[in-house]
Design a protein around this motif. Structure first.
Motif, PDB file in Angstrom:
ATOM      1  N   ILE A  58      15.980   7.980 -11.820  1.00 61.19           N
ATOM      2  CA  ILE A  58      16.032   7.329 -10.512  1.00 61.19           C
ATOM      3  C   ILE A  58      14.596   7.221  -9.995  1.00 61.19           C
ATOM      4  CG2 ILE A  58      16.897   7.484  -8.150  1.00 61.19           C
ATOM      5  CD1 ILE A  58      19.233   9.192  -9.280  1.00 61.19           C
ATOM      6  N   PRO A  59      14.065   5.994  -9.886  1.00 63.17           N
ATOM      7  CA  PRO A  59      12.693   5.819  -9.413  1.00 63.17           C
ATOM      8  C   PRO A  59      12.533   6.336  -7.973  1.00 63.17           C
ATOM      9  CG  PRO A  59      13.556   3.774 -10.348  1.00 63.17           C
ATOM     10  CD  PRO A  59      14.705   4.726 -10.217  1.00 63.17           C
ATOM     11  N   LEU A  60      11.476   7.113  -7.733  1.00 61.16           N
ATOM     12  CA  LEU A  60      11.266   7.689  -6.409  1.00 61.16           C
ATOM     13  C   LEU A  60      11.135   6.634  -5.326  1.00 61.16           C
ATOM     14  CD1 LEU A  60       8.833  10.638  -7.169  1.00 61.16           C
ATOM     15  CD2 LEU A  60      11.276  10.735  -6.679  1.00 61.16           C
ATOM     16  N   ASP A  61      10.523   5.502  -5.652  1.00 66.09           N
ATOM     17  CA  ASP A  61      10.369   4.457  -4.630  1.00 66.09           C
ATOM     18  C   ASP A  61      11.715   3.881  -4.194  1.00 66.09           C
ATOM     19  OD1 ASP A  61      10.509   3.252  -7.228  1.00 66.09           O
ATOM     20  OD2 ASP A  61       9.764   1.375  -6.387  1.00 66.09           O
ATOM     21  N   ARG A  62      12.709   3.946  -5.073  1.00 59.07           N
ATOM     22  CA  ARG A  62      14.050   3.446  -4.720  1.00 59.07           C
ATOM     23  C   ARG A  62      14.782   4.437  -3.805  1.00 59.07           C
ATOM     24  NH1 ARG A  62      16.426  -0.307  -8.091  1.00 59.07           N
ATOM     25  NH2 ARG A  62      17.879  -0.492  -6.357  1.00 59.07           N
ATOM     26  N   LEU A  63      14.415   5.713  -3.866  1.00 59.27           N
ATOM     27  CA  LEU A  63      15.060   6.721  -3.019  1.00 59.27           C
ATOM     28  C   LEU A  63      14.712   6.534  -1.548  1.00 59.27           C
ATOM     29  CD1 LEU A  63      14.842  10.084  -4.970  1.00 59.27           C
ATOM     30  CD2 LEU A  63      16.882   8.775  -4.400  1.00 59.27           C
ATOM     31  N   ALA A  64      13.586   5.881  -1.266  1.00 58.79           N
ATOM     32  CA  ALA A  64      13.161   5.682   0.117  1.00 58.79           C
ATOM     33  C   ALA A  64      14.207   4.911   0.924  1.00 58.79           C
ATOM     34  CB  ALA A  64      11.825   4.965   0.158  1.00 58.79           C
ATOM     35  N   ASP A  65      14.979   4.049   0.258  1.00 61.93           N
ATOM     36  CA  ASP A  65      15.998   3.238   0.934  1.00 61.93           C
ATOM     37  C   ASP A  65      17.356   3.929   1.018  1.00 61.93           C
ATOM     38  OD1 ASP A  65      14.117   1.167   1.195  1.00 61.93           O
ATOM     39  OD2 ASP A  65      14.652   0.344  -0.763  1.00 61.93           O
ATOM     40  N   VAL A  66      17.469   5.118   0.440  1.00 62.64           N
ATOM     41  CA  VAL A  66      18.751   5.819   0.394  1.00 62.64           C
ATOM     42  C   VAL A  66      18.918   6.684   1.640  1.00 62.64           C
ATOM     43  CG1 VAL A  66      20.049   7.600  -0.836  1.00 62.64           C
ATOM     44  CG2 VAL A  66      18.874   5.808  -2.123  1.00 62.64           C
ATOM     45  N   GLU A  67      19.958   6.389   2.415  1.00 61.04           N
ATOM     46  CA  GLU A  67      20.255   7.191   3.604  1.00 61.04           C
ATOM     47  C   GLU A  67      21.613   7.873   3.506  1.00 61.04           C
ATOM     48  OE1 GLU A  67      19.795   4.948   7.192  1.00 61.04           O
ATOM     49  OE2 GLU A  67      17.763   4.306   6.676  1.00 61.04           O
ATOM     50  N   THR A  68      22.574   7.179   2.884  1.00 58.80           N
ATOM     51  CA  THR A  68      23.941   7.720   2.810  1.00 58.80           C
ATOM     52  C   THR A  68      24.313   8.027   1.360  1.00 58.80           C
ATOM     53  OG1 THR A  68      25.013   5.575   2.510  1.00 58.80           O
ATOM     54  CG2 THR A  68      24.621   6.301   4.803  1.00 58.80           C
ATOM     55  N   VAL A  69      25.376   8.781   1.215  1.00 56.18           N
ATOM     56  CA  VAL A  69      25.902   9.067  -0.120  1.00 56.18           C
ATOM     57  C   VAL A  69      26.284   7.762  -0.812  1.00 56.18           C
ATOM     58  CG1 VAL A  69      27.813  10.160  -1.362  1.00 56.18           C
ATOM     59  CG2 VAL A  69      26.622  11.409   0.456  1.00 56.18           C
ATOM     60  N   GLY A  70      26.830   6.809  -0.051  1.00 51.13           N
ATOM     61  CA  GLY A  70      27.187   5.502  -0.614  1.00 51.13           C
ATOM     62  C   GLY A  70      25.972   4.753  -1.141  1.00 51.13           C
ATOM     63  N   ASP A  71      24.845   4.856  -0.409  1.00 52.47           N
ATOM     64  CA  ASP A  71      23.602   4.227  -0.872  1.00 52.47           C
ATOM     65  C   ASP A  71      23.180   4.833  -2.210  1.00 52.47           C
ATOM     66  OD1 ASP A  71      23.453   2.801   1.535  1.00 52.47           O
ATOM     67  OD2 ASP A  71      21.966   4.168   2.421  1.00 52.47           O
ATOM     68  N   LEU A  72      23.248   6.159  -2.303  1.00 57.11           N
ATOM     69  CA  LEU A  72      22.851   6.841  -3.538  1.00 57.11           C
ATOM     70  C   LEU A  72      23.795   6.486  -4.677  1.00 57.11           C
ATOM     71  CD1 LEU A  72      20.987   8.774  -5.016  1.00 57.11           C
ATOM     72  CD2 LEU A  72      22.311  10.694  -4.086  1.00 57.11           C
ATOM     73  N   ALA A  73      25.099   6.442  -4.393  1.00 52.58           N
ATOM     74  CA  ALA A  73      26.084   6.066  -5.418  1.00 52.58           C
ATOM     75  C   ALA A  73      25.833   4.647  -5.914  1.00 52.58           C
ATOM     76  CB  ALA A  73      27.500   6.196  -4.858  1.00 52.58           C
ATOM     77  N   ALA A  74      25.544   3.721  -4.982  1.00 51.35           N
ATOM     78  CA  ALA A  74      25.280   2.331  -5.365  1.00 51.35           C
ATOM     79  C   ALA A  74      24.035   2.237  -6.238  1.00 51.35           C
ATOM     80  CB  ALA A  74      25.128   1.470  -4.116  1.00 51.35           C
ATOM     81  N   LEU A  75      23.001   3.004  -5.888  1.00 55.38           N
ATOM     82  CA  LEU A  75      21.769   3.004  -6.677  1.00 55.38           C
ATOM     83  C   LEU A  75      22.036   3.539  -8.083  1.00 55.38           C
ATOM     84  CD1 LEU A  75      18.727   2.701  -7.085  1.00 55.38           C
ATOM     85  CD2 LEU A  75      18.433   4.910  -5.919  1.00 55.38           C
ATOM     86  N   ILE A  76      22.757   4.643  -8.184  1.00 57.68           N
ATOM     87  CA  ILE A  76      23.086   5.215  -9.494  1.00 57.68           C
ATOM     88  C   ILE A  76      23.892   4.214 -10.321  1.00 57.68           C
ATOM     89  CG2 ILE A  76      24.505   6.974 -10.655  1.00 57.68           C
ATOM     90  CD1 ILE A  76      23.604   8.900  -8.357  1.00 57.68           C
ATOM     91  N   ASN A  77      24.893   3.584  -9.700  1.00 58.62           N
ATOM     92  CA  ASN A  77      25.737   2.635 -10.437  1.00 58.62           C
ATOM     93  C   ASN A  77      24.932   1.417 -10.879  1.00 58.62           C
ATOM     94  OD1 ASN A  77      27.957   4.311 -10.272  1.00 58.62           O
ATOM     95  ND2 ASN A  77      28.662   3.412  -8.361  1.00 58.62           N
ATOM     96  N   GLU A  78      24.010   0.960 -10.042  1.00 62.73           N
ATOM     97  CA  GLU A  78      23.148  -0.164 -10.410  1.00 62.73           C
ATOM     98  C   GLU A  78      22.276   0.213 -11.613  1.00 62.73           C
ATOM     99  OE1 GLU A  78      19.088  -2.136  -8.718  1.00 62.73           O
ATOM    100  OE2 GLU A  78      20.579  -1.573  -7.208  1.00 62.73           O
ATOM    101  N   LEU A  79      21.703   1.409 -11.591  1.00 66.88           N
ATOM    102  CA  LEU A  79      20.849   1.859 -12.687  1.00 66.88           C
ATOM    103  C   LEU A  79      21.661   2.075 -13.964  1.00 66.88           C
ATOM    104  CD1 LEU A  79      18.622   4.376 -10.696  1.00 66.88           C
ATOM    105  CD2 LEU A  79      17.916   2.154 -11.601  1.00 66.88           C
ATOM    106  N   ARG A  80      22.908   2.497 -13.825  1.00 71.72           N
ATOM    107  CA  ARG A  80      23.769   2.702 -15.009  1.00 71.72           C
ATOM    108  C   ARG A  80      24.087   1.375 -15.668  1.00 71.72           C
ATOM    109  NH1 ARG A  80      28.773   6.224 -13.356  1.00 71.72           N
ATOM    110  NH2 ARG A  80      29.104   6.292 -15.576  1.00 71.72           N
ATOM    111  N   VAL A  81      24.298   0.325 -14.875  1.00 68.34           N
ATOM    112  CA  VAL A  81      24.608  -0.991 -15.416  1.00 68.34           C
ATOM    113  C   VAL A  81      23.414  -1.529 -16.194  1.00 68.34           C
ATOM    114  CG1 VAL A  81      25.072  -3.397 -14.785  1.00 68.34           C
ATOM    115  CG2 VAL A  81      26.359  -1.555 -13.707  1.00 68.34           C
ATOM    116  N   ARG A  82      22.208  -1.292 -15.672  1.00 68.49           N
ATOM    117  CA  ARG A  82      20.992  -1.788 -16.311  1.00 68.49           C
ATOM    118  C   ARG A  82      20.651  -1.017 -17.580  1.00 68.49           C
ATOM    119  NH1 ARG A  82      16.599  -2.609 -11.469  1.00 68.49           N
ATOM    120  NH2 ARG A  82      17.738  -4.185 -10.307  1.00 68.49           N
ATOM    121  N   ALA A  83      21.099   0.228 -17.678  1.00 68.55           N
ATOM    122  CA  ALA A  83      20.700   1.087 -18.814  1.00 68.55           C
ATOM    123  C   ALA A  83      21.239   0.575 -20.134  1.00 68.55           C
ATOM    124  CB  ALA A  83      21.201   2.519 -18.573  1.00 68.55           C
TER     125      ALA A  83
END
Length: 83
Positions: A58-83
């Motif tokens: 998880i890139p640290l610069d992407r964490l700056a936009d994460v405020e809620t658990v849903g934001d973090l889940a969406a980021l993880i799912n987006e990164l999983r799709v790209r992997a």
């Protein structure tokens, strides 16, 4: 059947509970800092555990936009799709 987001939110809750050493109840709308009482060091520990669990980085610069658990889940799912 649970959605991918629901499963990711559940895992974030489990990981947060393990790192914080207390039960942490989460929903997609839970604010990570305010509702869960997670400070920046704990957040980094949670993120490292989630990276290991989901086998991604998880890139640290992407964490700056994460405020809620849903934001973090969406980021993880987006990164999983790209992997």
């Amino acid at each position: 059947m649970e959605s991918v987001t629901d499963l990711t939110v559940h895992q974030i809750g489990r990981t947060a509970s393990m790192v914080m050493q207390r039960t942490v109840d989460v929903t997609e709308s839970s604010d990570i800092g305010r509702d869960l009482g997670v400070d920046s060091l704990s957040l980094m520990n949670i993120v490292m555990e989630l990276e290991d669990f989901f086998e991604l980085s998880i890139p640290l610069d992407r964490l700056a936009d994460v405020e809620t658990v849903g934001d973090l889940a969406a980021l993880i799912n987006e990164l999983r799709v790209r992997a």
